[in-house]
Design a protein around this motif. Structure first.
Motif, PDB file in Angstrom:
ATOM      1  N   ALA A 119       0.821  -1.157  -0.005  1.00 44.27           N
ATOM      2  CA  ALA A 119      -0.035  -0.095   0.105  1.00 44.27           C
ATOM      3  C   ALA A 119       0.847   1.282  -0.069  1.00 44.27           C
ATOM      4  O   ALA A 119       1.867   1.295   0.573  1.00 44.27           O
ATOM      5  CB  ALA A 119      -0.885  -0.012   1.051  1.00 44.27           C
ATOM      6  N   GLY A 120       0.150   2.349  -0.379  1.00 45.29           N
ATOM      7  CA  GLY A 120       0.753   3.460  -0.374  1.00 45.29           C
ATOM      8  C   GLY A 120       0.512   4.592   0.472  1.00 45.29           C
ATOM      9  O   GLY A 120      -0.338   4.261   1.368  1.00 45.29           O
ATOM     10  N   PRO A 121       0.687   6.058   0.268  1.00 46.89           N
ATOM     11  CA  PRO A 121       0.220   6.979   1.264  1.00 46.89           C
ATOM     12  C   PRO A 121      -1.428   6.672   1.300  1.00 46.89           C
ATOM     13  O   PRO A 121      -1.740   7.274   2.501  1.00 46.89           O
ATOM     14  CB  PRO A 121       0.619   8.093   0.800  1.00 46.89           C
ATOM     15  CG  PRO A 121       1.785   7.772  -0.136  1.00 46.89           C
ATOM     16  CD  PRO A 121       1.435   6.493  -0.619  1.00 46.89           C
ATOM     17  N   GLY A 176      16.079 -12.663   0.775  1.00 41.69           N
ATOM     18  CA  GLY A 176      15.100 -11.766   0.908  1.00 41.69           C
ATOM     19  C   GLY A 176      14.080 -11.698  -0.284  1.00 41.69           C
ATOM     20  O   GLY A 176      14.477 -12.755  -1.085  1.00 41.69           O
ATOM     21  N   VAL A 177      13.241 -10.738  -0.250  1.00 43.95           N
ATOM     22  CA  VAL A 177      12.239 -10.810  -1.495  1.00 43.95           C
ATOM     23  C   VAL A 177      12.098  -9.269  -1.920  1.00 43.95           C
ATOM     24  O   VAL A 177      11.796  -8.437  -1.017  1.00 43.95           O
ATOM     25  CB  VAL A 177      10.939 -11.700  -1.014  1.00 43.95           C
ATOM     26  CG1 VAL A 177       9.810 -11.187  -2.004  1.00 43.95           C
ATOM     27  CG2 VAL A 177      11.076 -12.953  -0.592  1.00 43.95           C
ATOM     28  N   VAL A 178      11.861  -9.188  -3.060  1.00 36.82           N
ATOM     29  CA  VAL A 178      11.676  -7.830  -3.641  1.00 36.82           C
ATOM     30  C   VAL A 178      10.103  -7.914  -4.180  1.00 36.82           C
ATOM     31  O   VAL A 178       9.681  -8.795  -4.757  1.00 36.82           O
ATOM     32  CB  VAL A 178      12.392  -7.541  -4.905  1.00 36.82           C
ATOM     33  CG1 VAL A 178      12.385  -6.123  -5.317  1.00 36.82           C
ATOM     34  CG2 VAL A 178      13.986  -7.577  -4.597  1.00 36.82           C
ATOM     35  N   VAL A 179       9.489  -6.767  -3.749  1.00 38.28           N
ATOM     36  CA  VAL A 179       8.211  -6.784  -3.886  1.00 38.28           C
ATOM     37  C   VAL A 179       7.756  -5.312  -4.647  1.00 38.28           C
ATOM     38  O   VAL A 179       8.309  -4.297  -4.035  1.00 38.28           O
ATOM     39  CB  VAL A 179       7.294  -6.831  -2.435  1.00 38.28           C
ATOM     40  CG1 VAL A 179       5.707  -7.066  -2.880  1.00 38.28           C
ATOM     41  CG2 VAL A 179       7.712  -8.197  -1.774  1.00 38.28           C
ATOM     42  N   TRP A 180       6.764  -5.554  -5.548  1.00 34.73           N
ATOM     43  CA  TRP A 180       6.454  -4.250  -6.066  1.00 34.73           C
ATOM     44  C   TRP A 180       4.961  -4.489  -6.856  1.00 34.73           C
ATOM     45  O   TRP A 180       4.383  -5.487  -7.039  1.00 34.73           O
ATOM     46  CB  TRP A 180       7.228  -3.907  -7.247  1.00 34.73           C
ATOM     47  CG  TRP A 180       7.155  -4.752  -8.426  1.00 34.73           C
ATOM     48  CD1 TRP A 180       6.641  -4.819  -9.630  1.00 34.73           C
ATOM     49  CD2 TRP A 180       7.852  -6.000  -8.644  1.00 34.73           C
ATOM     50  NE1 TRP A 180       6.677  -5.712 -10.511  1.00 34.73           N
ATOM     51  CE2 TRP A 180       7.331  -6.619  -9.965  1.00 34.73           C
ATOM     52  CE3 TRP A 180       8.726  -6.833  -7.938  1.00 34.73           C
ATOM     53  CZ2 TRP A 180       7.912  -7.945 -10.414  1.00 34.73           C
ATOM     54  CZ3 TRP A 180       9.194  -8.084  -8.265  1.00 34.73           C
ATOM     55  CH2 TRP A 180       8.769  -8.466  -9.573  1.00 34.73           C
ATOM     56  N   ILE A 201       4.194  -3.044   3.537  1.00 31.46           N
ATOM     57  CA  ILE A 201       4.021  -4.246   3.021  1.00 31.46           C
ATOM     58  C   ILE A 201       3.060  -5.532   3.980  1.00 31.46           C
ATOM     59  O   ILE A 201       3.574  -5.261   5.242  1.00 31.46           O
ATOM     60  CB  ILE A 201       5.208  -4.916   2.671  1.00 31.46           C
ATOM     61  CG1 ILE A 201       5.201  -6.268   1.723  1.00 31.46           C
ATOM     62  CG2 ILE A 201       6.103  -5.027   3.563  1.00 31.46           C
ATOM     63  CD1 ILE A 201       6.486  -6.554   1.177  1.00 31.46           C
ATOM     64  N   ARG A 202       2.697  -6.158   3.292  1.00 29.12           N
ATOM     65  CA  ARG A 202       2.125  -7.352   4.138  1.00 29.12           C
ATOM     66  C   ARG A 202       2.248  -8.770   3.518  1.00 29.12           C
ATOM     67  O   ARG A 202       2.308  -8.870   2.262  1.00 29.12           O
ATOM     68  CB  ARG A 202       0.708  -7.139   4.486  1.00 29.12           C
ATOM     69  CG  ARG A 202       0.174  -6.027   5.402  1.00 29.12           C
ATOM     70  CD  ARG A 202      -1.324  -5.790   5.436  1.00 29.12           C
ATOM     71  NE  ARG A 202      -1.742  -4.770   6.314  1.00 29.12           N
ATOM     72  CZ  ARG A 202      -2.884  -4.312   6.850  1.00 29.12           C
ATOM     73  NH1 ARG A 202      -3.858  -4.984   6.202  1.00 29.12           N
ATOM     74  NH2 ARG A 202      -3.105  -3.606   7.638  1.00 29.12           N
ATOM     75  N   TYR A 203       2.524  -9.733   4.179  1.00 30.62           N
ATOM     76  CA  TYR A 203       2.333 -11.263   3.731  1.00 30.62           C
ATOM     77  C   TYR A 203       1.483 -12.014   4.295  1.00 30.62           C
ATOM     78  O   TYR A 203       1.258 -12.041   5.667  1.00 30.62           O
ATOM     79  CB  TYR A 203       3.875 -11.677   3.742  1.00 30.62           C
ATOM     80  CG  TYR A 203       4.021 -13.229   3.296  1.00 30.62           C
ATOM     81  CD1 TYR A 203       3.977 -13.399   1.898  1.00 30.62           C
ATOM     82  CD2 TYR A 203       4.122 -14.045   4.094  1.00 30.62           C
ATOM     83  CE1 TYR A 203       3.970 -14.880   1.508  1.00 30.62           C
ATOM     84  CE2 TYR A 203       4.040 -15.548   3.793  1.00 30.62           C
ATOM     85  CZ  TYR A 203       4.078 -15.738   2.564  1.00 30.62           C
ATOM     86  OH  TYR A 203       4.209 -17.112   1.989  1.00 30.62           O
ATOM     87  N   PHE A 231       3.123 -11.432   8.112  1.00 31.82           N
ATOM     88  CA  PHE A 231       3.554 -10.300   8.850  1.00 31.82           C
ATOM     89  C   PHE A 231       3.159  -9.034   8.242  1.00 31.82           C
ATOM     90  O   PHE A 231       2.551  -9.155   7.085  1.00 31.82           O
ATOM     91  CB  PHE A 231       5.046 -10.301   8.890  1.00 31.82           C
ATOM     92  CG  PHE A 231       5.748 -10.074   7.699  1.00 31.82           C
ATOM     93  CD1 PHE A 231       5.983  -8.821   7.149  1.00 31.82           C
ATOM     94  CD2 PHE A 231       5.913 -11.027   6.660  1.00 31.82           C
ATOM     95  CE1 PHE A 231       6.566  -8.435   5.921  1.00 31.82           C
ATOM     96  CE2 PHE A 231       6.545 -10.763   5.314  1.00 31.82           C
ATOM     97  CZ  PHE A 231       7.101  -9.195   5.056  1.00 31.82           C
ATOM     98  N   ARG A 232       3.235  -7.855   8.850  1.00 31.74           N
ATOM     99  CA  ARG A 232       2.876  -6.704   8.029  1.00 31.74           C
ATOM    100  C   ARG A 232       3.798  -5.781   8.780  1.00 31.74           C
ATOM    101  O   ARG A 232       4.305  -5.931   9.934  1.00 31.74           O
ATOM    102  CB  ARG A 232       1.321  -6.345   8.543  1.00 31.74           C
ATOM    103  CG  ARG A 232       1.238  -5.954   9.800  1.00 31.74           C
ATOM    104  CD  ARG A 232      -0.222  -5.306  10.024  1.00 31.74           C
ATOM    105  NE  ARG A 232      -0.536  -5.277  11.373  1.00 31.74           N
ATOM    106  CZ  ARG A 232      -1.626  -4.403  11.781  1.00 31.74           C
ATOM    107  NH1 ARG A 232      -2.136  -3.607  11.021  1.00 31.74           N
ATOM    108  NH2 ARG A 232      -1.984  -4.100  13.087  1.00 31.74           N
ATOM    109  N   THR A 233       4.087  -4.870   8.084  1.00 33.55           N
ATOM    110  CA  THR A 233       5.213  -3.579   8.427  1.00 33.55           C
ATOM    111  C   THR A 233       4.235  -2.499   8.900  1.00 33.55           C
ATOM    112  O   THR A 233       5.070  -1.589   9.606  1.00 33.55           O
ATOM    113  CB  THR A 233       5.921  -3.271   7.238  1.00 33.55           C
ATOM    114  OG1 THR A 233       5.279  -2.575   6.185  1.00 33.55           O
ATOM    115  CG2 THR A 233       6.867  -4.238   6.926  1.00 33.55           C
ATOM    116  N   ASP A 234       2.912  -2.158   8.716  1.00 31.95           N
ATOM    117  CA  ASP A 234       2.178  -1.086   9.053  1.00 31.95           C
ATOM    118  C   ASP A 234       1.935  -1.323  10.470  1.00 31.95           C
ATOM    119  O   ASP A 234       1.749  -2.536  11.026  1.00 31.95           O
ATOM    120  CB  ASP A 234       1.117  -0.983   8.167  1.00 31.95           C
ATOM    121  CG  ASP A 234       0.148  -2.019   8.323  1.00 31.95           C
ATOM    122  OD1 ASP A 234      -1.025  -1.889   9.022  1.00 31.95           O
ATOM    123  OD2 ASP A 234       0.352  -3.166   7.603  1.00 31.95           O
TER     124      ASP A 234
END
Length: 678
Positions: free
Chosen positions: A612-614, A629-633, A643-645, A666-669
């Motif tokens: 997600a963005g702003p 690691g993993v690159v996500v876009w 980012i969430r997984y 996981f999630r980073t937010d």
């Protein structure tokens, strides 16, 4: 006088010699003592009696004196574990000898239905049949099944199925916890010592039921439920009697309020009653389609045209099942009733009541819990003449709610979903029996309050550890995937509860989690693959408690970095590297359907990420593995922020390490979720 004293002394001595100490089912034949520790032993005896405990492994005698209530306790030194069989003699003058006692590792298994689910569950009969047949080879995985019981007060004693410890055999493992038995089997295979499993779980239960009053009392929202528990009798029979009295009074009042039936006369069943103000409903159907989440007394009416040549003939009236109770009327006269919710109603209309022309069928339906109504198949609704001709009754009916059952008393006799009641009856009396640790599989019943689980899971662990008096290991089974796939990213209580479970491992020592996100099934909250569950929990114990050098967990989020329009995530616990592992033959059960996302994941495309963005709008994302690691876009998110997984009830995800263990969701937010504040 001296002669009398001698006689009294002799009688008391005789009584003492003939007494037997009282022991809980923890101390029986076939039991397992935790190795290399000071193991508590306790029980009941006559007040003031001297109780001795003598284990055959060292021949030492340990003594304790029963207090004024008859309670005694002591500790015995246990040797290193092994398969040698011992005896333990416990005596206050009349010895009790425990036979076939072994020393090894002891674990407590608890939770709700996924821990309770037996080795021979109806869905696992074929899957586990070979393991059941070969269970005798693991006889020294010893099993103690705590009987399900509730307590309004803390109990010192508990009941056990079979009243004792049992060796593993085809007969004993069938109904024992599958996750717990496979856990114990794996430990025995690796450690080469006996393993004792104390299983204490209850399906469909909330975490609050497994916590003590001192702990759960700190939560303000629990004050009213806790007050109710404290107001109830600890005697189950008395609680049942109280409920019967309360429900009888409630039923009398409900019947008094029912305007459709006055003075025993069903006025709403009369043919000339005007039902035009009632609601319409198409039967078969549930009344909750019209009145959601409502129980009570409902009245149904339908007017039909009876052929003239049916007059004076006996008819059959079929309604299918009626949930829960019914009284059925034909032109105002009762022709049948039944109190079985799942029994199809088939009533005889006497010939004297059958006339040509209009006839009114009225059903007074009492739905006292769950869903209710005339819910069977359409072809079960009909009137039939002796010659086989039928008038179908499915379709439009009239319906009204006469009395709501809001506030209806609930039975507390065997109700497990109240705070403290399972701790009191099924956990508290097990302590302080020496254990190495505990395994836990629960949370499904708390997904509506996942945010609160962040506090409650660590609180339960600390609660139990305090009761035992030491910080034993505690391993959590994270909830698996469940429910239908969602088309777009959304909020849900299930991933939030998984997050709460993971958080407990971050704030407490000697606490770990087995991720089983890949083992769930879309259409069944009870996934069948319990062997993998038990063995993943065993990996944690083998690594953390027994020093085995093995990978005990799947990849875990370590850090992330935003690089242009991508997010780069690093993982720990990758073992020999990150892998994409499809579900293969299991995909049908896991996902329920095979849509485009499932097809991509099963073809080997890394799946499960969203960013997600702003604007905080989540989008499915593309991803690729790069090293650890993993690159996500995502083309829809040019400026990613978070980012969430595996963040949904049943995520399509396939990231593993080289050991075949799945990456943790996981999630980073830290944005408020669906259950925030609940």
């Amino acid at each position: 006088m001296r002669k009398i004293l001698l006689i009294v002394t002799a009688v008391l001595a005789s009584l003492s010699l003939n007494a037997k100490v009282e022991l809980t089912p923890l101390f029986t034949d076939n039991m397992v003592f935790q190795q290399s520790c000071l193991a508590p032993v306790w029980g009941k005896a006559a007040p003031g009696a001297v109780v001795s405990v003598t284990p055959s492994w060292n021949g030492k005698t340990y003594r304790s004196t029963a207090d004024s209530d008859g309670n005694w306790s002591l500790k015995v030194e246990t040797p290193r574990g092994g398969f040698k069989k011992y005896s333990v003699t416990i005596s206050d003058g009349d010895p009790v000898v425990l036979q076939n006692v072994v020393v090894g590792e002891v674990w407590l298994a608890s939770g709700q239905s996924n821990m309770q689910m037996p080795v021979e569950s109806w869905r696992a009969i074929r899957t586990n049949q070979e393991d059941i047949a070969g269970a005798a080879a693991y006889a020294d995985v010893r099993l103690l099944q705590v009987s399900r019981s509730t307590g309004m007060r803390e109990h010192d004693y508990f009941s056990a199925d079979f009243d004792k410890w049992k060796e593993s055999s085809p007969e004993t493992v069938r109904n024992f916890s599958a996750a717990a038995w496979y856990f114990g089997r794996k430990l025995m295979e690796e450690l080469r010592v006996p393993v004792g499993i104390i299983h204490s779980s209850w399906g469909g239960t909330i975490i609050e039921a497994w916590m003590s009053e001192g702990t759960i009392g700190a939560y303000p929202e629990m004050s009213a439920p806790l007050a109710l528990v404290k107001s109830l009798s600890d005697n189950e029979s008395q609680r049942e009697k109280t409920y019967e009295e309360e429900i009888a009074a409630f039923t009398r009042e409900a019947n008094r309020k029912d305007l459709g039936k006055i003075g025993g006369v069903a006025v709403w069943a009369r043919p000339d009653f005007d039902d035009t103000s009632w609601k319409n409903i198409r039967l078969p159907n549930l009344v909750q389609e019209v009145w959601p989440a409502t129980n009570g007394i409902f009245w149904f009416r339908k007017t039909v045209e009876i052929p003239a040549d049916w007059a004076g003939k006996e008819l059959t009236l079929s309604l299918g099942p009626v949930d829960d109770f019914d009284e059925t009327y034909w032109n105002g006269e009762q022709v049948g009733s039944c109190e079985l919710w799942n029994k199809a109603r088939e009533y005889t209309i006497p010939a004297r009541l059958v006339k040509g022309g209009k006839a009114v069928i009225t059903v007074r339906c009492t739905d006292d819990h769950g869903n209710g109504g005339l819910y069977g198949a359409s072809d079960l609704l009909f009137i039939q003449a002796p010659d086989g001709r039928k008038i179908p009754l499915d379709g439009e009916w009239k319906v009204t709610l006469s009395v709501s059952f809001k506030g209806m008393p609930k039975s507390t006799a065997r109700e497990p979903n109240m705070p403290t009641v399972l701790y009191n009856a099924m956990i508290r009396p097990l302590a302080p029996f020496a254990i190495k640790g505990a395994i836990w599989y629960q949370g499904e019943s708390n997904t509506g309050r996942s945010f609160r689980y962040r506090d409650m899971m660590p609180s339960l662990i600390l609660d139990w550890r305090a009761r035992w008096g030491y910080d034993f290991s505690f391993y959590i089974t994270q909830l698996s995937g469940y429910k239908a796939l969602n088309d777009t990213p959304n909020e849900d209580g299930w991933p939030e509860l998984r997050e709460a479970q993971a958080m407990a491992t971050q704030v407490l020592d000697r606490c770990g989690m087995a991720c089983i996100i890949d083992l769930g099934e879309a259409e069944d909250v009870h996934p069948v693959r319990k062997r993998e569950v038990g063995e993943r929990l065993a990996r944690l114990a083998l690594s953390n408690d027994y020093g085995r050098k093995l990978v005990s967990t799947g990849p875990r989020y370590e850090s992330h970095q935003i690089v242009g329009s991508t997010i780069r995530v690093r993982f720990s616990d990758v073992a020999g590297g990150l892998r994409v592992i499809p579900s293969g033959d299991f995909a049908g059960d896991r996902y329920g359907i095979r849509n485009e996302r499932v097809e991509k994941a099963e073809s080997g495309v890394l799946s499960g990420f969203q960013i997600a963005g702003p604007d905080r709008v989540w989008h499915w994302a593309e991803a690729r593995i790069e090293g650890d690691g993993v690159v996500v876009w995502s083309e829809k998110v040019p400026h990613p922020l978070a980012i969430r997984y595996a963040w949904s009830a049943n995520p399509v995800c396939n990231l593993f390490n080289s050991e075949g263990l799945p990456a943790w969701p996981f999630r980073t937010d830290d944005w408020p979720g669906l259950t925030y504040g609940k």
